[in-house]
Design a protein around this motif. Structure first.
Motif: not given
Length: 200
Positions: A1-22, A108-114
């Motif tokens: 695993m890399t830090t970048a992969r951990d970050l993108i996974i975290t961003a997708m996990d958190e998307a329903e609560r708080r979506e990061a800008g692209q 189900r739900g809204r789409s994270p990160l497009g």
């Protein structure tokens, strides 16, 4: 695993609560890659200049691309320039890589990160990223904060030390601040332009 992969996974996990800008996420991902290149001794920093060092092999194709993208002739590029150059559309590239390797599942739900109605499928990598996030690992937490996945705490600690990783984290935060300033300036300019055409 890399830090970048951990970050993108975290961003997708958190998307329903708080979506990061692209843009913010892409800059943070470029910083995460640089942290991993430093850890692998693929690069070093001379002040804020990225100096190529070893040529280790990486299992992660995007990190391999990142290592290949390092400028190898003087004048070496600055961390800031790297973030803007390497960060262009990087969030979309990481989301696409997860999809291509079958690491996403429909939900189900809204789409994270497009990426459509998807989430990161359960896997050892996903669990490792979740554990790192839950443990508030400092580098991942700092990058995620810069990307907008969490608020800066009111009792924010002092700026990161000026070691190589601290320099990268500070540069990511500065780049995100600059990105927001550019957006605000464009919004003001657009509003002024619109007002001209509305004037009687």
């Amino acid at each position: 695993m890399t830090t970048a992969r951990d970050l993108i996974i975290t961003a997708m996990d958190e998307a329903e609560r708080r979506e990061a800008g692209q843009g913010e996420l892409s800059l943070a991902l470029a910083g995460a890659e640089l942290v991993d290149l430093l850890a692998a001794s693929a690069v070093t920093l001379d002040g804020d200049a990225i100096v190529p060092a070893g040529t280790p092999a990486f299992d992660d194709p995007l990190l391999e691309q990142s290592a290949a993208a390092v400028v190898r002739q003087k004048p070496y590029e600055s961390v800031e320039y790297w973030l803007w150059r390497r960060g262009r559309d990087l969030a979309a590239a990481y989301a696409a890589a997860l999809a291509e390797e079958g690491s996403l599942a429909h939900r189900r739900g809204r789409s994270p990160l497009g990426t459509g109605r998807v989430a990161v499928a359960d896997s050892a990598d996903h669990r490792a990223a979740r554990d790192r996030w839950a443990a508030h690992e400092p580098v991942l937490t700092a990058l995620a904060t810069s990307a907008g996945l969490r608020d800066k705490p009111d009792d924010e600690p002092p700026a990161p030390p000026r070691d190589p990783v601290g320099i990268v984290l500070a540069a990511v935060e500065d780049a995100v601040t600059e990105l927001e300033a550019v957006r605000q300036r464009r919004a003001i300019e657009q509003a002024a332009y619109d007002n001209i055409w509305r004037a009687p």
